[in-house]
Design a protein around this motif. Structure first.
Motif, PDB file in Angstrom:
ATOM      1  N   HIS A  40       4.678  -3.007  -2.312  1.00 50.16           N
ATOM      2  CA  HIS A  40       4.773  -2.063  -3.650  1.00 50.16           C
ATOM      3  C   HIS A  40       5.771  -0.777  -3.094  1.00 50.16           C
ATOM      4  O   HIS A  40       6.213  -0.669  -2.356  1.00 50.16           O
ATOM      5  CB  HIS A  40       3.634  -1.211  -3.491  1.00 50.16           C
ATOM      6  CG  HIS A  40       2.515  -2.520  -4.115  1.00 50.16           C
ATOM      7  ND1 HIS A  40       0.871  -2.210  -3.647  1.00 50.16           N
ATOM      8  CD2 HIS A  40       2.446  -3.838  -4.298  1.00 50.16           C
ATOM      9  CE1 HIS A  40      -0.086  -3.366  -4.188  1.00 50.16           C
ATOM     10  NE2 HIS A  40       1.019  -4.341  -4.188  1.00 50.16           N
ATOM     11  N   HIS A  89       3.997  -2.855   3.082  1.00 46.08           N
ATOM     12  CA  HIS A  89       3.822  -3.853   1.810  1.00 46.08           C
ATOM     13  C   HIS A  89       4.833  -3.425   0.945  1.00 46.08           C
ATOM     14  O   HIS A  89       5.694  -2.884   1.229  1.00 46.08           O
ATOM     15  CB  HIS A  89       1.802  -4.235   2.237  1.00 46.08           C
ATOM     16  CG  HIS A  89       1.661  -2.696   0.673  1.00 46.08           C
ATOM     17  ND1 HIS A  89       1.566  -1.250   1.367  1.00 46.08           N
ATOM     18  CD2 HIS A  89       1.521  -2.563  -0.895  1.00 46.08           C
ATOM     19  CE1 HIS A  89       0.673  -0.660   0.455  1.00 46.08           C
ATOM     20  NE2 HIS A  89       1.280  -1.519  -0.920  1.00 46.08           N
ATOM     21  N   HIS A 133      -5.229  -5.620  -0.020  1.00 43.76           N
ATOM     22  CA  HIS A 133      -4.651  -4.570  -1.297  1.00 43.76           C
ATOM     23  C   HIS A 133      -3.459  -5.926  -1.632  1.00 43.76           C
ATOM     24  O   HIS A 133      -3.036  -6.317  -3.285  1.00 43.76           O
ATOM     25  CB  HIS A 133      -5.054  -3.506  -0.803  1.00 43.76           C
ATOM     26  CG  HIS A 133      -3.345  -2.733  -1.917  1.00 43.76           C
ATOM     27  ND1 HIS A 133      -4.185  -2.283  -3.416  1.00 43.76           N
ATOM     28  CD2 HIS A 133      -2.065  -2.333  -1.571  1.00 43.76           C
ATOM     29  CE1 HIS A 133      -2.527  -1.450  -3.278  1.00 43.76           C
ATOM     30  NE2 HIS A 133      -1.938  -1.939  -2.590  1.00 43.76           N
ATOM     31  N   ASP A 167       5.764   1.559  -4.483  1.00 47.51           N
ATOM     32  CA  ASP A 167       5.772   3.601  -3.947  1.00 47.51           C
ATOM     33  C   ASP A 167       6.032   3.395  -2.206  1.00 47.51           C
ATOM     34  O   ASP A 167       5.708   4.372  -1.524  1.00 47.51           O
ATOM     35  CB  ASP A 167       4.925   3.877  -4.019  1.00 47.51           C
ATOM     36  CG  ASP A 167       4.125   2.980  -4.369  1.00 47.51           C
ATOM     37  OD1 ASP A 167       3.622   1.944  -3.729  1.00 47.51           O
ATOM     38  OD2 ASP A 167       2.268   3.408  -4.252  1.00 47.51           O
ATOM     39  N   HIS A 168       5.882   1.853  -1.530  1.00 45.75           N
ATOM     40  CA  HIS A 168       5.565   2.214  -0.081  1.00 45.75           C
ATOM     41  C   HIS A 168       7.200   2.383   0.319  1.00 45.75           C
ATOM     42  O   HIS A 168       7.211   2.022   1.742  1.00 45.75           O
ATOM     43  CB  HIS A 168       4.503   0.994   0.215  1.00 45.75           C
ATOM     44  CG  HIS A 168       3.069   1.839   0.297  1.00 45.75           C
ATOM     45  ND1 HIS A 168       2.410   2.632   1.168  1.00 45.75           N
ATOM     46  CD2 HIS A 168       2.470   1.933  -0.921  1.00 45.75           C
ATOM     47  CE1 HIS A 168       1.059   3.147   0.393  1.00 45.75           C
ATOM     48  NE2 HIS A 168       1.670   2.296  -1.048  1.00 45.75           N
ATOM     49  N   ASP A 196      -2.204   1.245   1.665  1.00 41.67           N
ATOM     50  CA  ASP A 196      -3.721   0.783   1.296  1.00 41.67           C
ATOM     51  C   ASP A 196      -4.352  -0.203   1.434  1.00 41.67           C
ATOM     52  O   ASP A 196      -4.840  -0.384   0.839  1.00 41.67           O
ATOM     53  CB  ASP A 196      -2.274   0.228  -0.666  1.00 41.67           C
ATOM     54  CG  ASP A 196      -1.422   1.559  -0.507  1.00 41.67           C
ATOM     55  OD1 ASP A 196      -1.439   2.752  -0.238  1.00 41.67           O
ATOM     56  OD2 ASP A 196      -0.571   1.091  -2.056  1.00 41.67           O
TER      57      ASP A 196
HETATM   58 ZN   LIG Z   1       0.257  -0.838  -2.965  1.00 46.09          ZN
END
Ligand SMILES: [Zn+2]
Length: 330
Positions: free
Chosen positions: A72, A70, A172, A74-75, A191
């Motif tokens: 975000h 996804h 999420h 941090d990913h 997540d």
């Molecule tokens: Zn996330």
């Protein structure tokens, strides 16, 4: 971590600059050697990944494919530099390609929408301004990646050792993508589900990643319940989560999460009963006095999730007055 005789999936726990702490990347030890998720766009993350691969007896140059679960930071934040350093192809669910090509743009859109959502649900304008200030510059942890191969829901990701199934299961985030190894009974879930706590539902602007069927709130809360129901019907043995420990029996955990969601909705209804029309922000302040000031958007979202559930059940009515949404017992 061995998940089948033929194919191992190894965890790389990489630090991030965010409150969440570390992120779990997964290395699928097959042909092509595939890394799921990237960490944030930091030089330290790139060197942490390179070192972790060396410890596993592999190198960055051997990574042939990167899959992003996804959008975000941090990913997916490091996707551009990681693809450049490894030469790997990048794969992401259809719709996420444009986001990754845009680099920080999508992230800025998410942050703007978070402020709009807070103010539209009764948070003071000055809190919106303060919140925006605390988020300023975070988009620097994004990068852009022009070449992305689109994956489709229900499709397959080929490996020499057998294909993984691709599932688009928004909840999420609108782009949440799950990889399933049906033979091993394993899911790689980003997540979408966690062992110890509910996955936060963090809406993007309406129309991003999914149909804009609820212009007020992006429809993600209803999608998150559909995704939990999907997990609940799954007989997978384990879910490899993007943070924290792996989830044993994700179907059982999802059933618990659905029940917890109904209990939270009852708490919100109790706050609302006898209070007269009120806003989601006022309810959130009452339910979470400290959390709502520390992380206003993250604290507001579970209240919105409950209100959507109550509204769908016909227990709560919603109306808009002067750009602010009010809720009352129906
Ligand atoms: Zn996330």
């Amino acid at each position: 971590m061995a998940i089948s005789a033929q194919r191992r999936v190894l965890t790389l726990e990489i630090p991030t600059p965010f409150a969440v702490g570390t992120v779990n990347l997964f290395l699928i030890d097959d042909d092509p050697l595939t890394l799921v998720d990237t960490g944030a766009n930091q030089a330290t993350a790139l060197s942490d990944i390179a070192s972790a691969l060396l410890e596993l007896g592999r190198s960055l140059a051997e990574v042939g494919r990167i899959v992003v679960t996804h959008q975000h930071l941090d990913h997916a934040g490091l996707v551009g530099p990681l693809a450049a350093a490894s030469g790997a192809e990048v794969c992401a669910i259809a719709g996420l390609e444009a986001w990754l090509g845009d680099g920080p743009g999508g992230n800025l859109g998410d942050e703007r929408f978070a402020v709009e959502l807070l103010v539209a649900h009764g948070a003071p304008e000055r809190l919106g301004v303060l919140y925006e200030g605390t988020r300023r510059g975070l988009e620097g942890f994004a990068s852009s990646q022009a070449e992305v191969r689109g994956l489709v829901d229900g499709g397959e990701l080929d490996f020499a050792g057998g294909a993984l199934r691709v599932h688009h299961r928004p909840g999420h985030s609108p782009f949440d993508t799950i990889l399933e190894d049906p033979e091993a009974g394993t899911l790689i879930t980003g997540d979408a589900i966690f062992a110890k706590h509910p996955a936060p539902v963090l809406p993007s602007p309406p129309g991003v990643g999914m149909p804009a069927d609820d212009p007020a709130r992006s429809g993600l809360f209803a999608a998150a319940r559909r995704t939990l129901a999907w997990f609940a019907a799954s007989d997978a043995e384990v879910a490899l989560a993007g943070h924290g420990e792996r989830v044993e029996e994700p179907g059982r955990v999802a059933r618990e999460r659905l029940q917890e969601g109904e209990l939270r909705a009852e708490q919100v209804l109790a706050e609302l009963t006898g209070a007269g029309p009120t806003t989601a922000w006022e309810l959130t302040r009452g339910l979470h006095p400290r959390w709502s000031l520390r992380q206003p958007f993250h604290a507001l979202c579970p209240t919105l999730e409950c209100l959507d559930l109550l509204r769908e059940g016909g227990v709560v009515v919603e109306e808009e007055r002067d750009g602010v949404r009010w809720f009352a017992c129906g």
